[in-house]
Design an enzyme around this catalytic site. Sequence first.
Site, PDB file in Angstrom:
ATOM      1  N   LYS A  99       0.824  -1.218   0.000  1.00  0.00           N
ATOM      2  CA  LYS A  99       0.000   0.000   0.000  1.00  0.00           C
ATOM      3  C   LYS A  99       0.860   1.270   0.000  1.00  0.00           C
ATOM      4  O   LYS A  99       0.631   2.185  -0.789  1.00  0.00           O
ATOM      5  CB  LYS A  99      -0.906   0.022   1.238  1.00  0.00           C
ATOM      6  CG  LYS A  99      -1.971  -1.031   1.288  1.00  0.00           C
ATOM      7  CD  LYS A  99      -2.855  -0.851   2.508  1.00  0.00           C
ATOM      8  CE  LYS A  99      -2.148  -1.132   3.820  1.00  0.00           C
ATOM      9  NZ  LYS A  99      -1.779  -2.554   3.995  1.00  0.00           N
ATOM     10  N   THR A 100       1.804   1.324   0.918  1.00  0.00           N
ATOM     11  CA  THR A 100       2.594   2.542   1.078  1.00  0.00           C
ATOM     12  C   THR A 100       3.452   2.811  -0.148  1.00  0.00           C
ATOM     13  O   THR A 100       3.522   3.946  -0.636  1.00  0.00           O
ATOM     14  CB  THR A 100       3.473   2.448   2.331  1.00  0.00           C
ATOM     15  OG1 THR A 100       2.641   2.265   3.484  1.00  0.00           O
ATOM     16  CG2 THR A 100       4.299   3.713   2.517  1.00  0.00           C
ATOM     17  N   GLU A 140      -3.741   6.219   1.314  1.00  0.00           N
ATOM     18  CA  GLU A 140      -3.548   4.810   1.653  1.00  0.00           C
ATOM     19  C   GLU A 140      -4.744   4.365   2.480  1.00  0.00           C
ATOM     20  O   GLU A 140      -5.116   5.036   3.459  1.00  0.00           O
ATOM     21  CB  GLU A 140      -2.248   4.651   2.444  1.00  0.00           C
ATOM     22  CG  GLU A 140      -1.867   3.237   2.730  1.00  0.00           C
ATOM     23  CD  GLU A 140      -0.477   3.137   3.341  1.00  0.00           C
ATOM     24  OE1 GLU A 140      -0.259   2.197   4.131  1.00  0.00           O
ATOM     25  OE2 GLU A 140       0.370   3.991   3.046  1.00  0.00           O
TER      26      GLU A 140
END
Length: 403
Positions: A99-100, A140
């Site tokens: 995600k990051t 996110e």
Amino acid sequence: MNQPWSGRKLHFVGIGGVGMSGLAKVARILGADVTGSDRSLDGHAAANVPEGAEVVYSSAIPPDNPERTTGAPELHRADLLAELTQLKPTIAVSGTHGKTTTSSMLVHALPGQSYLVGGEVRSTGTNADWNADSDWLIVEADESDRSLLKLHPTIAVVTNAELDHHTTYASSRDVDDTFAMFLARARDAVVAPDLTRLRADAHVFGEFDGELSVPGAHNRRNAGAALTAIELTGGDVQAAAGRLATFAGAGRRFEVVGTAHGATVVDDYAHHPTEVRATIEAARTQPASRVIALFQPHLFSRTQREATAFGKALANADLAILLDVYPAREEAADYPGVSGLTLVRSTLDARPGMPVFWARTHENARRFLQETLQNGDLLLTMGAGDVNTIGRDLVAHSEPPGR
């Protein structure tokens, strides 16, 4: 200026956390009166909450925290993030892993957009920003507590789906159902090739085959997801792909910290077996005589459930060093017999005879590494706790190797 934000009082409990600090920064840009406290600063106390403030908390802050018992109105961080996703068209990135990095790739490849990311974007030097003139907001979306279902995405991205947060999800099907509900909230969906079951009309991403400075097949997939989302915005995909050649990564995602005793020190947030394996595989693509994995397990429950998988992942290193479990919100007494030693045993089960050191403490690990590191080694410090402090300390106090 959005009037409901201007003059609004928001008090962030745990403001030092990467997610909370980003929200606090954006809220302040929008005109809110922002205060906050953190355990690592002056601690928590009811007196910290200003009169008339809304208390913003995350799932990591328990109800008995003194700043949540003042009677002030409360707001989960996801509710505040949800408000922001209603102010601009939003690209929301979720998934068990990546995600990051994927969010950070979007920020780098689409300069000038507003964003809130769960780590520092190295090219911007911060984890969040708000640009009133931007066309998009990049966020996110956290699946760990199902808070992603509060957001209002225009484009929703799911990088992958695995059962990780066992206290939230009962099964892999439960994970799938949650991601499917998240994707259904968006105009357009972007998913990995094996996740078309989550939404029939989803756009599928592949591996990016252009120039990319961050290593590993997993990062090529992350780049593919980011570029597919950019295409759906109507943006210039070719220009975005060119910008990814200079993407330096996100904080604590295969982050080169420096050199210690002749070894390259790389820090990574990897705390799930899939992430540990991917990080070690990425290290294998680098010129290194040995890949040394220093791992700090995160949560007793995850350590217990995933012990075998962790052992198989760590067995891909040349040398593994284990710290004890970073407990976070759990208590050791609730998981008798589970410790970092559990993963020492599972690693040796996966690869009998492999050199594995049970360090247990930071100090033991630091001392061992000072004596062990050699020219040409690559040291990985991995985990969601405070293992990164060891690598940074080794770099800060390193002397030229005498080998």
